[in-house]
Design a protein around this motif. Sequence first.
Motif, PDB file in Angstrom:
ATOM      1  N   SER A  94      -4.813  -3.372  -5.403  1.00 32.28           N
ATOM      2  CA  SER A  94      -5.790  -4.389  -4.980  1.00 32.28           C
ATOM      3  C   SER A  94      -5.492  -5.720  -5.652  1.00 32.28           C
ATOM      4  O   SER A  94      -5.623  -6.792  -5.033  1.00 32.28           O
ATOM      5  CB  SER A  94      -7.213  -3.928  -5.305  1.00 32.28           C
ATOM      6  N   ALA A  95      -5.069  -5.674  -6.920  1.00 34.73           N
ATOM      7  CA  ALA A  95      -4.730  -6.908  -7.628  1.00 34.73           C
ATOM      8  C   ALA A  95      -3.509  -7.571  -7.007  1.00 34.73           C
ATOM      9  O   ALA A  95      -3.477  -8.801  -6.826  1.00 34.73           O
ATOM     10  CB  ALA A  95      -4.481  -6.611  -9.102  1.00 34.73           C
ATOM     11  N   VAL A  96      -2.501  -6.774  -6.672  1.00 31.34           N
ATOM     12  CA  VAL A  96      -1.288  -7.331  -6.059  1.00 31.34           C
ATOM     13  C   VAL A  96      -1.614  -7.930  -4.694  1.00 31.34           C
ATOM     14  O   VAL A  96      -1.160  -9.032  -4.360  1.00 31.34           O
ATOM     15  CB  VAL A  96      -0.197  -6.252  -5.933  1.00 31.34           C
ATOM     16  N   ILE A  97      -2.412  -7.224  -3.892  1.00 33.36           N
ATOM     17  CA  ILE A  97      -2.765  -7.713  -2.565  1.00 33.36           C
ATOM     18  C   ILE A  97      -3.533  -9.025  -2.663  1.00 33.36           C
ATOM     19  O   ILE A  97      -3.245  -9.992  -1.943  1.00 33.36           O
ATOM     20  CB  ILE A  97      -3.581  -6.647  -1.807  1.00 33.36           C
ATOM     21  N   ARG A 132     -13.095  -8.069  -5.298  1.00 35.04           N
ATOM     22  CA  ARG A 132     -12.029  -7.106  -5.549  1.00 35.04           C
ATOM     23  C   ARG A 132     -12.482  -5.669  -5.312  1.00 35.04           C
ATOM     24  O   ARG A 132     -11.714  -4.836  -4.822  1.00 35.04           O
ATOM     25  CB  ARG A 132     -11.518  -7.264  -6.994  1.00 35.04           C
ATOM     26  N   GLU A 133     -13.721  -5.370  -5.655  1.00 33.15           N
ATOM     27  CA  GLU A 133     -14.205  -4.011  -5.475  1.00 33.15           C
ATOM     28  C   GLU A 133     -14.253  -3.607  -4.007  1.00 33.15           C
ATOM     29  O   GLU A 133     -14.122  -2.421  -3.684  1.00 33.15           O
ATOM     30  CB  GLU A 133     -15.579  -3.851  -6.123  1.00 33.15           C
ATOM     31  N   ALA A 134     -14.426  -4.575  -3.116  1.00 32.55           N
ATOM     32  CA  ALA A 134     -14.411  -4.256  -1.688  1.00 32.55           C
ATOM     33  C   ALA A 134     -13.009  -3.850  -1.242  1.00 32.55           C
ATOM     34  O   ALA A 134     -12.846  -2.957  -0.397  1.00 32.55           O
ATOM     35  CB  ALA A 134     -14.898  -5.458  -0.884  1.00 32.55           C
ATOM     36  N   ILE A 135     -11.999  -4.498  -1.793  1.00 35.06           N
ATOM     37  CA  ILE A 135     -10.617  -4.117  -1.498  1.00 35.06           C
ATOM     38  C   ILE A 135     -10.334  -2.733  -2.062  1.00 35.06           C
ATOM     39  O   ILE A 135      -9.769  -1.863  -1.391  1.00 35.06           O
ATOM     40  CB  ILE A 135      -9.632  -5.153  -2.054  1.00 35.06           C
ATOM     41  N   LEU A 140       0.816  -1.216   0.000  1.00 37.34           N
ATOM     42  CA  LEU A 140       0.000   0.000   0.000  1.00 37.34           C
ATOM     43  C   LEU A 140       0.849   1.266   0.000  1.00 37.34           C
ATOM     44  O   LEU A 140       0.437   2.304  -0.521  1.00 37.34           O
ATOM     45  CB  LEU A 140      -0.937   0.004   1.216  1.00 37.34           C
ATOM     46  N   SER A 141       2.039   1.183   0.585  1.00 38.46           N
ATOM     47  CA  SER A 141       2.890   2.372   0.699  1.00 38.46           C
ATOM     48  C   SER A 141       3.654   2.684  -0.576  1.00 38.46           C
ATOM     49  O   SER A 141       4.271   3.752  -0.681  1.00 38.46           O
ATOM     50  CB  SER A 141       3.884   2.186   1.850  1.00 38.46           C
ATOM     51  N   GLN A 142       3.638   1.782  -1.529  1.00 39.63           N
ATOM     52  CA  GLN A 142       4.407   1.995  -2.756  1.00 39.63           C
ATOM     53  C   GLN A 142       3.894   3.220  -3.510  1.00 39.63           C
ATOM     54  O   GLN A 142       2.696   3.379  -3.732  1.00 39.63           O
ATOM     55  CB  GLN A 142       4.332   0.757  -3.655  1.00 39.63           C
ATOM     56  N   ASN A 143       4.816   4.097  -3.870  1.00 40.73           N
ATOM     57  CA  ASN A 143       4.507   5.290  -4.678  1.00 40.73           C
ATOM     58  C   ASN A 143       3.470   6.192  -4.032  1.00 40.73           C
ATOM     59  O   ASN A 143       2.671   6.832  -4.727  1.00 40.73           O
ATOM     60  CB  ASN A 143       4.025   4.879  -6.073  1.00 40.73           C
ATOM     61  N   THR A 144       3.500   6.253  -2.705  1.00 37.81           N
ATOM     62  CA  THR A 144       2.593   7.171  -2.027  1.00 37.81           C
ATOM     63  C   THR A 144       3.168   7.510  -0.668  1.00 37.81           C
ATOM     64  O   THR A 144       4.175   6.951  -0.233  1.00 37.81           O
ATOM     65  CB  THR A 144       1.180   6.560  -1.890  1.00 37.81           C
ATOM     66  N   SER A 145       2.533   8.430   0.029  1.00 38.81           N
ATOM     67  CA  SER A 145       3.014   8.871   1.335  1.00 38.81           C
ATOM     68  C   SER A 145       2.327   8.086   2.447  1.00 38.81           C
ATOM     69  O   SER A 145       1.296   7.444   2.243  1.00 38.81           O
ATOM     70  CB  SER A 145       2.715  10.362   1.532  1.00 38.81           C
ATOM     71  N   ASP A 177      -9.752  -7.786   8.643  1.00 40.53           N
ATOM     72  CA  ASP A 177      -8.925  -8.492   9.617  1.00 40.53           C
ATOM     73  C   ASP A 177      -9.741  -9.182  10.696  1.00 40.53           C
ATOM     74  O   ASP A 177      -9.225 -10.032  11.416  1.00 40.53           O
ATOM     75  CB  ASP A 177      -7.922  -7.525  10.265  1.00 40.53           C
ATOM     76  N   GLY A 178     -11.007  -8.845  10.817  1.00 38.41           N
ATOM     77  CA  GLY A 178     -11.839  -9.512  11.813  1.00 38.41           C
ATOM     78  C   GLY A 178     -12.564 -10.727  11.275  1.00 38.41           C
ATOM     79  O   GLY A 178     -13.404 -11.323  11.967  1.00 38.41           O
ATOM     80  N   GLU A 179     -12.243 -11.124  10.042  1.00 42.87           N
ATOM     81  CA  GLU A 179     -12.962 -12.232   9.404  1.00 42.87           C
ATOM     82  C   GLU A 179     -12.121 -13.506   9.385  1.00 42.87           C
ATOM     83  O   GLU A 179     -12.002 -14.195   8.387  1.00 42.87           O
ATOM     84  CB  GLU A 179     -13.340 -11.826   7.973  1.00 42.87           C
ATOM     85  N   GLY A 180     -11.490 -13.819  10.523  1.00 35.89           N
ATOM     86  CA  GLY A 180     -10.644 -15.015  10.579  1.00 35.89           C
ATOM     87  C   GLY A 180      -9.277 -14.720  10.001  1.00 35.89           C
ATOM     88  O   GLY A 180      -8.696 -13.666  10.239  1.00 35.89           O
ATOM     89  N   ASP A 181      -8.763 -15.665   9.223  1.00 41.35           N
ATOM     90  CA  ASP A 181      -7.431 -15.505   8.650  1.00 41.35           C
ATOM     91  C   ASP A 181      -7.431 -14.373   7.624  1.00 41.35           C
ATOM     92  O   ASP A 181      -8.240 -14.350   6.686  1.00 41.35           O
ATOM     93  CB  ASP A 181      -7.019 -16.819   7.979  1.00 41.35           C
ATOM     94  N   LEU A 182      -6.504 -13.417   7.782  1.00 46.70           N
ATOM     95  CA  LEU A 182      -6.477 -12.240   6.907  1.00 46.70           C
ATOM     96  C   LEU A 182      -6.180 -12.622   5.464  1.00 46.70           C
ATOM     97  O   LEU A 182      -6.792 -12.075   4.539  1.00 46.70           O
ATOM     98  CB  LEU A 182      -5.435 -11.238   7.417  1.00 46.70           C
ATOM     99  N   ALA A 183      -5.270 -13.549   5.247  1.00 46.96           N
ATOM    100  CA  ALA A 183      -4.943 -13.951   3.881  1.00 46.96           C
ATOM    101  C   ALA A 183      -6.153 -14.565   3.193  1.00 46.96           C
ATOM    102  O   ALA A 183      -6.459 -14.265   2.034  1.00 46.96           O
ATOM    103  CB  ALA A 183      -3.768 -14.923   3.884  1.00 46.96           C
ATOM    104  N   ARG A 184      -6.873 -15.409   3.899  1.00 49.67           N
ATOM    105  CA  ARG A 184      -8.058 -16.033   3.307  1.00 49.67           C
ATOM    106  C   ARG A 184      -9.140 -14.990   3.035  1.00 49.67           C
ATOM    107  O   ARG A 184      -9.800 -15.015   1.988  1.00 49.67           O
ATOM    108  CB  ARG A 184      -8.592 -17.133   4.220  1.00 49.67           C
ATOM    109  N   ALA A 185      -9.315 -14.067   3.981  1.00 49.28           N
ATOM    110  CA  ALA A 185     -10.341 -13.044   3.798  1.00 49.28           C
ATOM    111  C   ALA A 185     -10.066 -12.201   2.557  1.00 49.28           C
ATOM    112  O   ALA A 185     -10.986 -11.893   1.781  1.00 49.28           O
ATOM    113  CB  ALA A 185     -10.417 -12.155   5.037  1.00 49.28           C
ATOM    114  N   LEU A 186      -8.804 -11.843   2.334  1.00 45.34           N
ATOM    115  CA  LEU A 186      -8.474 -11.023   1.174  1.00 45.34           C
ATOM    116  C   LEU A 186      -8.476 -11.835  -0.114  1.00 45.34           C
ATOM    117  O   LEU A 186      -8.872 -11.339  -1.171  1.00 45.34           O
ATOM    118  CB  LEU A 186      -7.106 -10.363   1.380  1.00 45.34           C
ATOM    119  N   ALA A 187      -8.050 -13.091  -0.033  1.00 44.34           N
ATOM    120  CA  ALA A 187      -8.047 -13.937  -1.232  1.00 44.34           C
ATOM    121  C   ALA A 187      -9.460 -14.176  -1.739  1.00 44.34           C
ATOM    122  O   ALA A 187      -9.700 -14.252  -2.949  1.00 44.34           O
ATOM    123  CB  ALA A 187      -7.360 -15.263  -0.933  1.00 44.34           C
TER     124      ALA A 187
END
Length: 265
Positions: free
Chosen positions: A112-115, A95-98, A60-65, A81-91
Amino acid sequence: MTERSEPAHNIAAGTPAEERPGGQDPQTRAEAVVDRLGELFWRSTYGDQAAFESLVRTILSQNTSDQASQPAHDALMDRFDGEGDLARALAEADREAIVSAIKSAGLYNQKSAVIQRTAEHVLEDYGSADAFDRYVREEDAVEVRDTLLTLKGVGPKTADCVLLFAGGRDGVFPVDTHVHRIYRRLGIAPPDADHEAVRAVLEREVPPRKCGYGHTTSIQFGREYCTARDPVCLADPDACPLFDLCDRVGVNLDAGTVTDPAETV
């Protein structure tokens, strides 16, 4: 860095400047610089992050302040982060929610695509964010760095920040824009050195236990004193705490001009 509570100790590696053993003269100019910056700024250093969250934060910090990326990170954590495992929640997220959560960070479609792609990789190869965290903390640092660099959208600075702030590894000196500028301007790294060449110099010439706060305090110095276009030495040499250690490559005090050190080659 953004304002947050004071850490109990300097967890970005190394010991606080005022607790460093006395009577030990720095062995290199780079170490002398880091020692002085440690005296000024060590309390601005933070770490001890979970590896996957640290990876997301750095993307998220790439090319920004920080002012733009920190709210994006906070919104993303609040949402997922409150939805159990963070990696699974984001996977598994839409995408629009991210995108909606991270818009303040800029380049939100790309990030969002990289994350999400990174989250999918963590799940596939490690099974969970916690397992990825153990991998980053416990396995060989060179292997971990090489693994991180295989991820599309993860470059050397991102990999090194994860090793430092999540892995707690000594001897890792991430090179961002500030670090790249400062150590070439100081004359410690060659004026035309790229980011990886600057990293190699610093990790060779700064003791491993000092690299962590060397990185974070150099960033603070770059923001407060040694900016790209208007370093404080132009107006008042005495205002710079590193003036006696600096070659001022690309800085012409008589003319009041500043150029990138690479332009002096």
